[in-house]
Each structure stands twice: as C-alpha cells, then as structure tokens.
Motif scaffolding. Structure first.
Motif, short mmCIF file in Angstrom:
data_model
loop_
_atom_site.label_atom_id
_atom_site.label_comp_id
_atom_site.label_asym_id
_atom_site.label_seq_id
_atom_site.Cartn_x
_atom_site.Cartn_y
_atom_site.Cartn_z
N UNK A 95 0.96 -0.98 0.01
CA UNK A 95 -0.19 0.10 -0.74
C UNK A 95 0.58 1.03 0.03
N UNK A 96 0.68 1.25 -1.52
CA UNK A 96 1.72 2.98 -1.50
C UNK A 96 0.87 4.00 -1.33
N UNK A 153 2.43 0.06 4.14
CA UNK A 153 1.19 -1.02 3.74
C UNK A 153 1.66 -2.74 3.27
N UNK A 154 2.53 -3.22 4.08
CA UNK A 154 2.54 -4.73 3.79
C UNK A 154 1.06 -5.97 3.67
N UNK A 155 1.42 -6.58 3.22
CA UNK A 155 0.52 -7.79 3.44
C UNK A 155 1.04 -8.70 3.08
N UNK A 156 0.96 -10.67 3.13
CA UNK A 156 1.74 -10.95 2.61
C UNK A 156 0.52 -12.44 3.11
N UNK A 167 8.70 -11.12 12.26
CA UNK A 167 9.34 -10.97 10.65
C UNK A 167 8.93 -8.79 10.74
N UNK A 168 10.00 -8.99 9.83
CA UNK A 168 10.65 -7.63 9.78
C UNK A 168 10.57 -7.68 7.91
N UNK A 169 9.72 -6.82 7.51
CA UNK A 169 9.62 -6.68 6.10
C UNK A 169 9.94 -5.15 6.01
N UNK A 182 -2.84 -9.15 10.52
CA UNK A 182 -3.02 -7.41 9.64
C UNK A 182 -1.98 -7.07 8.75
N UNK A 183 -1.58 -5.88 8.53
CA UNK A 183 -1.07 -5.16 7.81
C UNK A 183 0.16 -4.58 8.51
N UNK A 184 1.17 -5.06 8.10
CA UNK A 184 2.39 -4.51 8.92
C UNK A 184 3.06 -3.11 8.36
N UNK A 185 3.82 -2.52 9.17
CA UNK A 185 3.35 -0.77 8.46
C UNK A 185 5.20 -0.91 8.02
#
Length: 263
Positions: A50-51, A64-67, A88-90, A123-126
């Motif tokens: 999510x940019x 935002x990061x969702x996987x 987890x580190x995205x 959930x979304x990783x910010x």
C-alpha cells in the motif's frame, strides 16, 4: 436514466482519487536461509504493498505490507532458538528519490512452534520511512527476515529475481530539508563531515646548542680542545730556547780541567 448512472460513477472516481494510498499486489519468490544451520527453503508470497499518495518531505510515511503464501510451500521455523519470540521484519525497496532507499516494519507472529510452519501476520505490517528530498520514484517488495530483533536474524529471506519485481509509483512533494539526527530507517544519512581539522599540534621551540670553550686568560678559542692557544705555544717554545742557550753558554764557559803533568 443515463444521467442518473453517470453521477454515481463520477462520485466513485472522485472517492478513489481522494484515497491516501493505493494498494498493489505481486507474487515474489524467496530463498530463505536458517542462519544457525544454513538450511535453505524456497517459498513464494503474494505481497500487497500500500503506497501513500500524499507523501511529503520531512513527514514520516507508511507503506503497508500484507503477505500470504502461494502454493503449498510454507516457511518452517527452526528447531532451536525460537523460544516463541520470533518477529517478522518486512522491507520495501525505494528508488528514484534522493537519499531514500528503503522502508522497514515489524509484524507480530505470536507463538512459533519449532519445526512447524510460520503463520504470517494477519494484519498489515506498517513499514516506516521519511523522505528529505522531493521527487518521483518507485517502490517494490524486498527482503523478509525473522528473529527477536532486526540485528538477531534467525531466518533471512531474499528475493530470488530482483529484476522481475514489479515497481509501484511513489511521489514525494515539498521542499528539501536537512536530515534530522533521529530520522527513521530507510532514508540515508548525509555523509559525515570529512573536512580536515585544524592542526592543533604545537611545534617544539627550536633549541640552540652552545659550545662553551674554556679559554686561558688572555688566550683565544682554538677549537682543538687545548688549554693554550698559538700565542701560548710560541712563548713556551721561545722560553725553552732561551733556557737551552743559557745552559749551553754556561757549559762552554766552564774552566778546562788541567792535566797533572801540565805546566
């Protein structure tokens, strides 16, 4: 009737334009390595980024990061050193904007069972970062790591083919600012001041070596280390000659010894 349908369509388009971010999905293949043992695993993740569309200079932005897993392969937790404390580190890669290269965020995993599949965050990783310069660039999915802290990585997952990653547009508006000391990870820090400092070394004062020559009274320095100079030696030699001459004269003038048979 056509007019009535056109109004909702225009309203929907305006609402989409006003959204603060736009979501994009991409399937990314990873090779994951367990740091302690070197064991490798191959997985694929469907990653949605999510940019932000309202990023400005000097203001922290959120990507935002969702996987989710693609296919049947699941990432297995190591059999040791998990202790149920893994996170987890995205990461996201950023290019095209000066001094802005990445964003990072942490996702909570909950309990992790050694040797069992790791469930990705629901959930979304910010992922956070701050731009110090305006510009237009792109964002793409990057590494995913697992561990108690970002520095204590237990599993490292790297993208298999970086050239195949899909790039998503990112625009940063505003005026350039100097990076703050506590700027977030992802925006590069300026080069340290490498100017040559002033030379504060004090040169030692020059010293003059004085050679003291002991002079006889009335004499001159010869540099030869003697106590008497040339004048003294001449006087000594003259005196000796006088003594020898006097001694010779007295010897010549002594009376001759007479022979007992003489007159």
């Amino acid at each position: 009737m056509r007019v009535r349908l056109a109004v909702p369509a225009v309203a929907l388009a305006l609402a989409y334009t006003a959204l603060p971010s736009a979501a994009h999905a991409d399937t990314v293949a990873y090779t994951c390595e367990t740091v302690a043992t070197g064991m490798q695993q191959q997985i694929s993740l469907d990653i949605e980024l999510t940019v932000p569309t309202d990023a400005t200079v000097g203001t922290q932005m959120t990507i935002g990061w969702r996987g989710s897993y693609v296919g049947s392969a699941r990432l297995l937790a190591p059999t040791t050193a998990t202790d149920g404390q893994l996170k987890m580190y995205a990461y996201a890669g950023i290019s095209g904007i000066d001094r802005l290269t990445s964003a990072t965020g942490v996702g909570q995993l909950g309990t992790v069972t050694p040797g069992q599949p790791i469930t990705l965050p629901a959930t979304t990783v910010e992922m956070k970062t701050t731009a110090n310069f305006p510009g237009t660039g792109t964002v793409h999915a990057a590494a995913v790591n697992f561990g108690p802290t970002p520095q204590e990585r237990v599993i490292e997952c790297e993208v298999d083919d970086e050239e195949s990653l899909r790039e998503y547009p990112l625009t940063v508006t505003g005026e350039s600012t100097s990076p703050s000391p506590d700027e977030t990870a992802g925006s590069e820090t300026p080069d340290p001041d490498v100017s040559t400092p002033e030379d504060t070394t004090t040169s030692p004062a020059s010293t003059t070596t004085r050679t003291v020559t002991e002079l006889p009274t009335g004499g001159v320095a010869t540099g030869g280390g003697g106590m008497a100079g040339p004048d003294g030696r001449v006087l000594v030699a003259t005196g000796l000659l006088v003594v020898f001459a006097a001694t010779g004269g007295l010897w010549l003038r002594r009376p001759a010894r007479r022979s007992p048979n003489g007159p």
